[in-house]
Scaffold this motif. Structure first.
Motif, PDB file in Angstrom:
ATOM      1  N   THR A 128       0.830  -1.210   0.000  1.00  0.00           N
ATOM      2  CA  THR A 128       0.000   0.000   0.000  1.00  0.00           C
ATOM      3  C   THR A 128       0.861   1.255   0.000  1.00  0.00           C
ATOM      4  N   LEU A 129       1.871   1.293   0.849  1.00  0.00           N
ATOM      5  CA  LEU A 129       2.738   2.473   0.940  1.00  0.00           C
ATOM      6  C   LEU A 129       3.480   2.707  -0.366  1.00  0.00           C
ATOM      7  N   ILE A 169       3.003   6.098  -2.716  1.00  0.00           N
ATOM      8  CA  ILE A 169       4.143   6.953  -3.075  1.00  0.00           C
ATOM      9  C   ILE A 169       4.270   7.065  -4.591  1.00  0.00           C
ATOM     10  N   GLU A 170       4.166   5.919  -5.298  1.00  0.00           N
ATOM     11  CA  GLU A 170       4.294   5.913  -6.751  1.00  0.00           C
ATOM     12  C   GLU A 170       3.204   6.750  -7.416  1.00  0.00           C
ATOM     13  N   ARG A 171       1.947   6.591  -6.962  1.00  0.00           N
ATOM     14  CA  ARG A 171       0.832   7.348  -7.530  1.00  0.00           C
ATOM     15  C   ARG A 171       0.927   8.838  -7.178  1.00  0.00           C
ATOM     16  N   SER A 172       1.469   9.143  -6.018  1.00  0.00           N
ATOM     17  CA  SER A 172       1.641  10.549  -5.632  1.00  0.00           C
ATOM     18  C   SER A 172       2.626  11.233  -6.567  1.00  0.00           C
ATOM     19  N   ARG A 214      -3.772   4.516 -17.781  1.00  0.00           N
ATOM     20  CA  ARG A 214      -2.492   4.879 -17.161  1.00  0.00           C
ATOM     21  C   ARG A 214      -2.709   5.505 -15.789  1.00  0.00           C
ATOM     22  N   MET A 215      -3.765   6.294 -15.661  1.00  0.00           N
ATOM     23  CA  MET A 215      -4.080   6.925 -14.381  1.00  0.00           C
ATOM     24  C   MET A 215      -4.627   5.924 -13.354  1.00  0.00           C
ATOM     25  N   PRO A 260      -6.031   8.313   0.412  1.00  0.00           N
ATOM     26  CA  PRO A 260      -5.384   8.520  -0.895  1.00  0.00           C
ATOM     27  C   PRO A 260      -6.112   7.826  -2.035  1.00  0.00           C
ATOM     28  N   TYR A 261      -6.752   6.687  -1.758  1.00  0.00           N
ATOM     29  CA  TYR A 261      -7.505   5.970  -2.797  1.00  0.00           C
ATOM     30  C   TYR A 261      -8.631   6.854  -3.339  1.00  0.00           C
TER      31      TYR A 261
END
Length: 210
Positions: free
Chosen positions: A22-23, A27-30, A100-101, A169-170
C-alpha cells in the motif's frame, strides 16, 4: 513496535506485506500525479486549439511535439487520424490515458478490503488460542489467556489502520481520475466542434466562389 508486532502473531506478517504494498503504491501514484500537475500546460492547450481553428496541422504538431500533457496527446492522436476517424482516435487515446491513471488502483482497493479481513482472521485465531490456553491451564494462569486476546486486538487494530489510512489517498486518486476524464471529454468535444467547422468552411468555399 517490534514487541507489538510479535505479540500480534503470524497474521502480522501478511499485514506487514499489505502495508508495504500500500505504501509503495501511494508513493508511486503521488509522484505520478505530481508529475501530471507539473506537466499541465493550459496555455499550450489553448494555443493548440487556436492553431487547429486555422487548420495549421504542421505547426500544431511542432508546438505539441514531446508534450506529456494528456489533453494534448489526445488531441494530437485525433489530428493524426483525422482523415479516418477523429472521434474514435481521441476516444482510444483518452481510454489509454485513463488506464495509465488507474494503474494499481485495483490493488489499493483490494488492500482496503483484505487488510481488515486479515485482522478479523487474526482476531479469530487469537480467541482460539485463548480458549486453548484456558482449557489447558484453567483460570489459574490468566496470563496465557490474555496473550491470545492481545493477539486478537493487535491484528484487528492493524488491519483497520491499514484500511483507514489507504482509503483517503484511494479516494483522492479516484477524484483526480474523474476530473481528468471530464477535462479530456471537454477538450475532445471542443476539438471536434472546431474540426467540424473547418470541414464546413472548406465545403462552403466553392459555393461562395460560384
Amino acid at each position: 513496535m517490534i514487541e507489538i508486532f510479535h505479540n500480534g502473531g503470524p497474521i502480522m506478517y501478511p499485514l506487514l506485506l499489505c502495508s508495504m504494498i500500500t505504501l509503495t503504491i501511494i508513493i508511486e501514484r503521488s509522484f505520478f500525479w505530481i508529475g501530471i500537475g507539473m506537466e499541465k500546460n493550459q496555455k499550450l492547450v489553448d494555443e493548440v486549439l487556436t492553431l487547429t481553428r486555422k487548420g495549421d496541422w504542421n505547426l500544431v504538431r511542432q508546438k505539441a511535439s514531446g508534450s506529456q500533457n494528456y489533453v494534448i496527446r489526445m488531441i494530437i492522436s485525433g489530428i493524426l487520424h483525422r482523415e479516418y476517424s477523429l472521434i474514435k482516435a481521441m476516444e482510444s487515446s483518452s481510454a489509454d490515458e485513463i488506464n495509465r491513471m488507474q494503474r494499481f488502483m485495483g490493488v489499493l482497493d483490494t488492500m482496503i478490503t483484505v487488510a481488515p479481513l486479515m485482522g478479523i482472521l487474526g482476531t479469530v485465531l487469537g480467541i482460539i488460542t485463548s480458549f486453548d490456553m484456558l482449557g489447558a491451564s484453567g483460570v489459574e494462569n490468566p496470563q496465557a489467556v490474555t496473550g491470545g486476546i492481545a493477539q486478537a486486538l493487535i491484528t484487528t487494530a492493524t488491519g483497520l489502520s491499514i484500511s483507514i489510512i489507504t482509503v483517503f489517498p484511494y479516494n483522492y486518486f479516484n477524484s483526480r481520475i474523474k476530473r481528468a476524464a471530464g477535462i479530456m471529454e471537454k477538450y475532445a468535444t471542443s476539438f471536434e466542434i472546431v474540426y467540424e467547422q473547418i470541414l464546413l468552411d472548406k465545403t462552403n468555399i466553392p459555393e461562395e466562389k460560384k
